[in-house]
Design a protein around this motif. Sequence first.
Motif, mmCIF file in Angstrom:
data_model
loop_
_atom_site.group_PDB
_atom_site.id
_atom_site.type_symbol
_atom_site.label_atom_id
_atom_site.label_comp_id
_atom_site.label_asym_id
_atom_site.label_seq_id
_atom_site.Cartn_x
_atom_site.Cartn_y
_atom_site.Cartn_z
ATOM 1 N N ASP A 235 -24.019 4.212 -81.623
ATOM 2 C CA ASP A 235 -23.031 4.830 -82.512
ATOM 3 C C ASP A 235 -21.958 5.574 -81.720
ATOM 4 O OD1 ASP A 235 -24.194 3.845 -84.759
ATOM 5 O OD2 ASP A 235 -25.324 5.659 -85.239
ATOM 6 N N GLY A 236 -21.989 5.449 -80.402
ATOM 7 C CA GLY A 236 -20.930 6.040 -79.593
ATOM 8 C C GLY A 236 -21.256 7.429 -79.071
ATOM 9 N N ILE A 237 -22.495 7.885 -79.300
ATOM 10 C CA ILE A 237 -22.877 9.211 -78.799
ATOM 11 C C ILE A 237 -23.614 8.981 -77.481
ATOM 12 C CG2 ILE A 237 -24.098 11.353 -79.371
ATOM 13 C CD1 ILE A 237 -23.729 10.371 -82.379
ATOM 14 N N GLU A 238 -22.821 8.768 -76.420
ATOM 15 C CA GLU A 238 -23.389 8.282 -75.152
ATOM 16 C C GLU A 238 -24.259 9.318 -74.466
ATOM 17 O OE1 GLU A 238 -19.742 8.107 -75.064
ATOM 18 O OE2 GLU A 238 -19.491 6.031 -75.730
ATOM 19 N N SER A 239 -24.097 10.585 -74.857
ATOM 20 C CA SER A 239 -24.883 11.632 -74.193
ATOM 21 C C SER A 239 -26.351 11.619 -74.637
ATOM 22 C CB SER A 239 -24.279 12.990 -74.517
ATOM 23 O OG SER A 239 -24.290 13.169 -75.923
ATOM 24 N N ALA A 240 -26.722 10.780 -75.603
ATOM 25 C CA ALA A 240 -28.108 10.781 -76.102
ATOM 26 C C ALA A 240 -29.071 10.511 -74.960
ATOM 27 C CB ALA A 240 -28.266 9.730 -77.196
ATOM 28 N N ARG A 241 -30.115 11.338 -74.876
ATOM 29 C CA ARG A 241 -31.017 11.249 -73.725
ATOM 30 C C ARG A 241 -32.377 11.817 -74.079
ATOM 31 N NH1 ARG A 241 -27.385 15.330 -73.770
ATOM 32 N NH2 ARG A 241 -28.078 17.435 -73.259
ATOM 33 N N ILE A 242 -33.366 11.437 -73.273
ATOM 34 C CA ILE A 242 -34.692 12.032 -73.413
ATOM 35 C C ILE A 242 -34.814 13.146 -72.393
ATOM 36 C CG2 ILE A 242 -37.128 11.590 -72.880
ATOM 37 C CD1 ILE A 242 -36.764 8.917 -74.419
ATOM 38 N N GLU A 243 -35.247 14.313 -72.841
ATOM 39 C CA GLU A 243 -35.469 15.444 -71.936
ATOM 40 C C GLU A 243 -36.962 15.701 -71.867
ATOM 41 O OE1 GLU A 243 -31.858 18.549 -72.261
ATOM 42 O OE2 GLU A 243 -33.817 19.521 -72.256
ATOM 43 N N LEU B 67 -44.208 22.612 -79.537
ATOM 44 C CA LEU B 67 -44.093 22.582 -78.076
ATOM 45 C C LEU B 67 -42.707 22.150 -77.608
ATOM 46 C CD1 LEU B 67 -47.547 21.054 -77.041
ATOM 47 C CD2 LEU B 67 -46.912 23.444 -77.392
ATOM 48 N N GLY B 68 -42.110 21.170 -78.291
ATOM 49 C CA GLY B 68 -40.822 20.636 -77.848
ATOM 50 C C GLY B 68 -39.706 21.660 -77.957
ATOM 51 N N SER B 69 -39.577 22.290 -79.133
ATOM 52 C CA SER B 69 -38.483 23.255 -79.308
ATOM 53 C C SER B 69 -38.719 24.486 -78.439
ATOM 54 C CB SER B 69 -38.346 23.645 -80.781
ATOM 55 O OG SER B 69 -39.577 24.090 -81.309
ATOM 56 N N ARG B 70 -39.981 24.900 -78.300
ATOM 57 C CA ARG B 70 -40.264 26.081 -77.466
ATOM 58 C C ARG B 70 -39.936 25.791 -76.001
ATOM 59 N NH1 ARG B 70 -46.198 27.282 -78.742
ATOM 60 N NH2 ARG B 70 -45.996 29.099 -77.392
ATOM 61 N N ALA B 71 -40.258 24.583 -75.549
ATOM 62 C CA ALA B 71 -39.945 24.232 -74.157
ATOM 63 C C ALA B 71 -38.435 24.200 -73.952
ATOM 64 C CB ALA B 71 -40.559 22.877 -73.805
ATOM 65 N N TYR B 72 -37.711 23.657 -74.945
ATOM 66 C CA TYR B 72 -36.244 23.591 -74.840
ATOM 67 C C TYR B 72 -35.653 24.997 -74.732
ATOM 68 C CZ TYR B 72 -31.381 22.681 -75.806
ATOM 69 O OH TYR B 72 -30.014 22.641 -75.705
ATOM 70 N N GLU C 168 -36.461 26.645 -71.391
ATOM 71 C CA GLU C 168 -35.727 26.019 -70.289
ATOM 72 C C GLU C 168 -34.245 26.406 -70.302
ATOM 73 O OE1 GLU C 168 -36.676 23.825 -67.876
ATOM 74 O OE2 GLU C 168 -34.644 23.270 -67.199
ATOM 75 N N HIS C 169 -33.637 26.426 -71.501
ATOM 76 C CA HIS C 169 -32.175 26.553 -71.561
ATOM 77 C C HIS C 169 -31.674 27.907 -72.049
ATOM 78 C CE1 HIS C 169 -31.605 22.282 -70.757
ATOM 79 N NE2 HIS C 169 -32.560 22.028 -71.632
ATOM 80 N N LEU C 170 -32.489 28.655 -72.810
ATOM 81 C CA LEU C 170 -31.930 29.826 -73.494
ATOM 82 C C LEU C 170 -32.619 31.142 -73.144
ATOM 83 C CD1 LEU C 170 -31.451 27.973 -76.889
ATOM 84 C CD2 LEU C 170 -29.628 28.709 -75.348
ATOM 85 N N GLY C 171 -33.922 31.129 -73.005
ATOM 86 C CA GLY C 171 -34.585 32.382 -72.659
ATOM 87 C C GLY C 171 -36.068 32.337 -72.950
ATOM 88 N N ASP C 172 -36.780 33.315 -72.376
ATOM 89 C CA ASP C 172 -38.232 33.386 -72.535
ATOM 90 C C ASP C 172 -38.565 34.417 -73.615
ATOM 91 O OD1 ASP C 172 -40.930 34.104 -72.333
ATOM 92 O OD2 ASP C 172 -40.997 33.572 -70.204
#
Length: 535
Positions: free
Chosen positions: A50-58, A375-380, A383-387
Amino acid sequence: MVSRIKDQAFNHSRVMEYMHHLADENGPRLAASPGYQRAAQWAVDTLSKDGIESARIEKFGDFGRSWTWSGISVQMIEPQATTLNAVPLAWSSGTDGLITAPVVFAPLWENPRDTAQTDLVKLAERIDAYKNQYAGKLKDKIVLLSGKRPFKLPSEPETQRWSADDLNGMMSARDPRTEDLYEWPLLKVPFKTADRWLMYEMIPAEIQSDYSDRTARLMNRLIEFLNKEQVAAVAMTNTEGNGAVIFAESFGSNLASGPIPAAAVQLMPEHYNRLVRLVQRKVPVSLSIKVDATFPELNAKGKNVIADLPGGSKRREVVMMGAHLDSWHGGTGATDNAAGVAVVMEAMRILKTLDLELDRTVRLGLWDAEEVGHLGSRAYVKEHLGDPRTMKLKSAHETFSVYFNIDTGSGKTRGILTQGNDMVKPIFIELMKPFEEHGISAAVPRNDWGTDHQAFDAVGLPSFNLLQDQLDYWSHTHHSNVDTVDHIVPQDLMVSAAFMASLVYHAAIRDELMPREPLPPPLPKPQPLPEILQD
Ligand SMILES: [Zn+2]
């Protein structure tokens, strides 16, 4: 602008195509299972196309064991030959071919409504007593581990939409609390569902997770005992729903360090109760069981799907929406939560198709392992926002605006829970106005819990779960073997997708970041544990 969004959502909808791939073709999507992996890859491919090239698995963390099942057969051999309906419990073993064994009734809790079950000290004591009670008595037996399921005729309608009165009722804030609501670590919660849910509205997410983890560790003690006794298999049933439906989660742990139980099956309540009644009347009962279940990977990583629509003048600032991609395994995870994934993927597609100019970056998160402790949202977030435990924050915390989550089945969106943030209420009321004609109007001054927005909330970021009609989510589909596409209402998903697209679009172009409440404090040092709970 909203009319262009609605046109895409209502006249060019792709939500049911997404449902097909997520549920019918790749479901169920138990975290780390082959179905999950396929669905995650499908999501990345579809967004990219759909043109959203940034789609990725983290990838994140050490999820542990992946588990999957491909078949189950439970036959009563005596006193009558018949087939019993069952679903295997996740992370338990398969059988070595067909096994036949006598049945014993050895419930952990004879009364499924025993209120001691949610008190960790009492649970630990009960497990110790259980070991004394049954040592030497369970070898090569099929153990009926839950009590007889009480039945009463349903007094509530099995499917439900919120009436105007219901929504009005939600507008009253909860009573202020008069005493400390919880201890840390949390060692017991109310058994009664309504009271427990009320408590969960009030306590920090990390404290809830810690309680669940401790409960799981205590259950490992029971599993180790059953393994030592060499039981042939374990059978149990569920207390949810009104019968006929099998609600099945796990028995055993995804963690690589946890014990792996013998084959464990969840029987349909009516079939389970028949076995209990027979055994209680001293009628010999034997079953043949075959479970095809495997552990394809022992040290799997978690995998979130992330995708961005880049912003313009404020591209470092992020507006995020998400839903969990994983599911339980009895059905195909259609309402929990392929529905939410279809809504947010569709919202992403609409924004991309309309090529709307965004000031802030709009980011999509499809979360892994929500069902296994968010687990997924907590890890995100970590990793990116804070503990959330230390409240040590990353620089991206400063430029993060808001996270919107959807995870309550197929039901139409009716409003947003404001998570105790009074400043967002007038903003949400304004953003809901173009959707009033579709029934979306409620800015509910309460906290929602039990899903992925909590991970963001835990580090003080504005994060909100949408309020949805319940339909038959609680009576039928939530974590059950009938969580299938049949229970999806396509029109409801289309309305939710239009609203979600409009919500994130307006959050991405408004002048200010979404207003924040003061940051929560770090978690204090925990109190020492009673000895019986120490590992
Ligand atoms: Zn869910």
